[in-house]
Design an enzyme around this catalytic site. Structure first.
Site, short mmCIF file in Angstrom:
data_model
loop_
_atom_site.label_atom_id
_atom_site.label_comp_id
_atom_site.label_asym_id
_atom_site.label_seq_id
_atom_site.Cartn_x
_atom_site.Cartn_y
_atom_site.Cartn_z
N VAL A 65 0.84 -1.20 0.00
CA VAL A 65 0.00 0.00 0.00
C VAL A 65 0.88 1.26 0.00
CG1 VAL A 65 -1.81 1.28 1.21
CG2 VAL A 65 -1.93 -1.21 1.09
N CYS A 66 1.95 1.25 0.77
CA CYS A 66 2.86 2.41 0.81
C CYS A 66 3.51 2.62 -0.56
CB CYS A 66 3.93 2.22 1.87
SG CYS A 66 3.28 2.03 3.54
N ASP A 67 3.89 1.53 -1.19
CA ASP A 67 4.46 1.56 -2.54
C ASP A 67 3.44 2.20 -3.49
OD1 ASP A 67 4.54 0.24 -5.33
OD2 ASP A 67 6.49 -0.37 -4.54
#
Length: 171
Positions: A65-67
């Site tokens: 998700v951060c990516d």
């Protein structure tokens, strides 16, 4: 002795409630200053950036998700009249490597690993995990907070459209 504000149950991480350290930032607040480091270990603070700022806060760039969040804001940055910052506790060397591998060239990645200055100032420091909670802050050119989202479940995506709209409406 000064005691850091603890906020319990504001967000969850993989369904489990966590404790956030620091104040809840609200629309209309003056953005607190902070000191983080860039990819060359140089100290950086809020005053180093002019104009409208979108601050994307993520636990770690090496998670799906951060990516995706950082890639999305990198794409959107081409059409925004704003500085886009991504703050995590990843080491600066890892941030630089990740950006190179992911082709990130419009987002500035900054690390809060040293003192959690950003997390403590913006209330995103997850006490239980020593990570940042996922959040979005949009600041106008006067460093007033005009948009805030503390993502309720840290493993969920933020509301990209609302954050982008706030940047487009900022002055």
């Amino acid at each position: 002795m000064w005691i850091m504000e603890e906020r319990n149950g504001i967000v969850t991480f993989a369904g489990n409630p966590v404790t956030l350290l620091g104040p809840e930032i609200k629309v209309g607040d003056k953005a607190p200053d902070f000191t983080v480091v860039d990819n060359s270990l140089k100290p950086v603070s809020l005053s180093d950036f002019d104009g409208v700022k979108l601050i994307s806060v993520v636990p770690s760039l090496d998670t799906p998700v951060c990516d995706a969040q950082t890639r999305r804001f990198n794409e959107e940055a081409a059409n925004l009249n704003a500085t886009v910052l991504t703050i995590s506790v990843d080491l600066p060397f890892a941030q630089k490597r990740w950006c190179g591998a992911a082709g990130i060239d419009r987002v500035i990645t900054l690390s809060d690993y040293q003192s959690m200055s950003f997390g403590k100032a913006y209330g995103t420091y997850i006490k239980d995990l020593r990570l940042e909670a996922r959040a979005i802050f949009v600041l106008n050119s006067e460093n007033e907070v005009i948009y805030v989202e503390y993502v309720k479940e840290v493993t969920d995506h933020p509301n990209y459209e609302k954050a982008i709209q706030a940047v487009k409406e900022a002055k």
